[in-house]
Design a protein around this motif. Structure first.
Motif, PDB file in Angstrom:
ATOM      1  N   ASP A   1       6.333   6.747 -12.843  1.00 32.82           N
ATOM      2  CA  ASP A   1       6.916   5.998 -11.730  1.00 32.82           C
ATOM      3  C   ASP A   1       6.906   4.491 -11.960  1.00 32.82           C
ATOM      4  N   TYR A   2       6.031   4.019 -12.832  1.00 31.93           N
ATOM      5  CA  TYR A   2       5.968   2.586 -13.103  1.00 31.93           C
ATOM      6  C   TYR A   2       7.169   2.101 -13.930  1.00 31.93           C
ATOM      7  N   TYR A   3       7.627   2.947 -14.839  1.00 35.61           N
ATOM      8  CA  TYR A   3       8.600   2.448 -15.818  1.00 35.61           C
ATOM      9  C   TYR A   3       9.958   3.150 -15.778  1.00 35.61           C
ATOM     10  N   ARG A   4      10.073   4.274 -15.111  1.00 41.34           N
ATOM     11  CA  ARG A   4      11.345   5.019 -15.176  1.00 41.34           C
ATOM     12  C   ARG A   4      12.409   4.334 -14.326  1.00 41.34           C
ATOM     13  N   PRO A   5      13.568   4.029 -14.901  1.00 40.62           N
ATOM     14  CA  PRO A   5      14.648   3.413 -14.118  1.00 40.62           C
ATOM     15  C   PRO A   5      15.369   4.476 -13.293  1.00 40.62           C
TER      16      PRO A   5
ATOM     17  N   PRO B   1       0.810  -1.234   0.000  1.00 43.88           N
ATOM     18  CA  PRO B   1       0.000   0.000   0.000  1.00 43.88           C
ATOM     19  C   PRO B   1       0.836   1.274   0.000  1.00 43.88           C
ATOM     20  N   HIS B   2       1.961   1.274   0.680  1.00 46.13           N
ATOM     21  CA  HIS B   2       2.779   2.485   0.724  1.00 46.13           C
ATOM     22  C   HIS B   2       3.466   2.751  -0.606  1.00 46.13           C
ATOM     23  N   LEU B   3       3.835   1.706  -1.336  1.00 50.52           N
ATOM     24  CA  LEU B   3       4.390   1.904  -2.666  1.00 50.52           C
ATOM     25  C   LEU B   3       3.321   2.469  -3.598  1.00 50.52           C
ATOM     26  N   GLN B   4       2.096   1.996  -3.464  1.00 55.60           N
ATOM     27  CA  GLN B   4       1.016   2.543  -4.277  1.00 55.60           C
ATOM     28  C   GLN B   4       0.786   4.014  -3.938  1.00 55.60           C
ATOM     29  N   MET B   5       0.943   4.377  -2.683  1.00 54.03           N
ATOM     30  CA  MET B   5       0.861   5.790  -2.295  1.00 54.03           C
ATOM     31  C   MET B   5       1.924   6.620  -3.020  1.00 54.03           C
ATOM     32  N   ASP B   6       3.144   6.068  -3.113  1.00 55.57           N
ATOM     33  CA  ASP B   6       4.222   6.779  -3.810  1.00 55.57           C
ATOM     34  C   ASP B   6       3.872   6.998  -5.279  1.00 55.57           C
ATOM     35  N   ILE B   7       3.376   5.951  -5.918  1.00 54.88           N
ATOM     36  CA  ILE B   7       3.030   6.033  -7.340  1.00 54.88           C
ATOM     37  C   ILE B   7       1.893   7.021  -7.548  1.00 54.88           C
TER      38      ILE B   7
END
Length: 410
Positions: free
Chosen positions: A401-405, A374-380
């Protein structure tokens, strides 16, 4: 090799930060540096003036070797949880030996004495804070007074109360408390802030506060701040301004924030983090009377002696980001971060990353794909909301945020 940990926002990076980084390396005899950096929304509840990727570039250009992200769950928090999340991440890397923070006092001894007392969360502290809040004090004033009273004698108490009225001292104290609670072997250091103070809006020599630098940027663009930022940072700021990705201010989010306030019931607002003590009703009452539909006007209308500007900004950020109380409860935050998100590194940092993957007590992520929390989803979500406020935003950039290295420097 000795590794220095730093906790930063770089909003934006300026000459004072260069001094802190240089002095910290000297004070700790460190060979390399890990920085924990806030993402798009910051500890004081405001959006960063430039996005996290450009601020990572600034850090790497200065010489930081590895940058990891402080999750939004901890980044937009009062000092206690901001500090705990950041220190817990440094501890979890398994490679950090020292933590160095800036402070107004430049003296770590009284802060360490206080940290040893406060790490156990004595009942007297909570009672002292509650009593002062009930008398109408703001939380920072109530905390400072309760700490001073707990510390002992009247003279010592007055001195400690003054110490705790200064924001970097307060943050530093909470870094030390976090180290105590985690039983971390990381050794803490502090150095005195040089030049402009935390809230100063005027420049002092070649060093200006972040507040002053932002005011210059907003009034005159990157070149207005040129005397107070490194050349590489100036180039990054010029690029971000030219691309339409910066500057970002609260007013870019006025419409979505006001929509969120209008369309939610008081009960729904009360379920969001930092909406406390009936503020949901005050928000609903004030909305129709605003002189203009802006965040600035709303903050001005909300401000009272009891609620600091920063407390209210953080509350509005949590409303904008739809952060539920249940996800950010003290019990949940006390569990600590669940992952280490890598945002950038240089050649030294690449070797550190390989070492960290072996030593870390948490999963090390270079991209979010395949990891659920859940916290990673908050970041995204926070990154998407932030990007949506940019004049030049497009649909693909909302999902960056999903794809940027990670940024690789140089």
């Amino acid at each position: 090799m000795k590794t220095l940990g730093m906790i930063v926002e770089y909003n934006p990076l300026h000459n004072g930060h260069v001094h802190h980084w240089t002095a910290s390396r000297a004070a700790t005899s460190a060979d390399r540096t890990v920085a924990v950096m806030s993402g798009p929304f910051l500890q004081r509840g405001e959006p960063a003036i430039a996005d996290k990727w450009s601020r990572v570039e600034m850090a790497l250009a200065m010489g930081v070797d590895l940058v990891i992200e402080l999750p939004a769950a901890y980044a937009v928090q009062a000092a206690e949880w901001f500090a705990y999340g950041a220190v817990a991440l440094l501890h979890a890397t398994g490679i950090v030996d020292a933590l160095c923070f800036g402070s107004e006092s430049g003296d770590i001894a009284p802060l360490r004495r206080l940290a040893r007392v406060l790490a156990a969360e004595p009942a007297e502290l909570k009672a002292g804070i509650a009593a002062r809040l009930a008398s109408g004090a703001s939380y920072p004033a109530a905390y400072a007074g309760a700490v001073a009273a707990l510390a002992g004698g009247e003279a010592d108490g007055a001195e400690l109360s003054a110490l705790m009225q200064q924001p970097n001292n307060t943050l530093g104290l909470h870094y030390l408390i976090a180290l105590q609670r985690l039983q971390s072997a990381i050794e803490p250091f502090t150095i005195a802030r040089t030049g402009a103070g935390y809230h100063d809006t005027l420049a002092a020599g070649s060093i200006a506060s972040a507040t002053a630098v932002r005011r210059l940027l907003l009034a005159g663009g990157p070149d207005a701040a040129a005397p107070y930022v490194p050349g590489a940072v100036l180039d990054i700021l010029r690029r971000e301004w030219a691309s339409g990705r910066a500057p970002q201010t609260w007013e870019a989010f006025s419409r979505p924030l006001l929509n969120a306030l209008i369309t939610r019931s008081p009960a729904e607002l009360a379920g969001l983090h930092e909406v406390t003590e009936g503020l949901e009703h005050r928000l609903k009452k004030l909305l129709p009377a605003l002189p203009q539909p802006s965040v600035t006007a709303l903050l001005s209308a909300l401000k009272t002696k009891r609620y600091t500007h920063v407390k209210l900004q953080r509350m509005l950020a949590h409303i904008l980001l739809n952060h539920a109380k249940s996800e950010l409860s003290p019990a949940r935050l006390a569990e600590g971060p669940a992952y280490i998100r890598v945002l950038g590194f240089n050649r030294t940092g690449q070797a550190m990353l390989a070492e960290m993957k072996q030593a870390a007590s948490l999963p090390v992520l270079t991209r979010p794909a395949g990891f659920e929390h859940p916290h990673l989803q908050m970041d995204i979500n926070a990154a998407a909301v932030y990007t949506a406020g940019m004049p030049a935003a497009d649909v693909r950039s909302l999902y960056e945020d999903y794809y940027r290295p990670p940024v690789i420097w140089p």
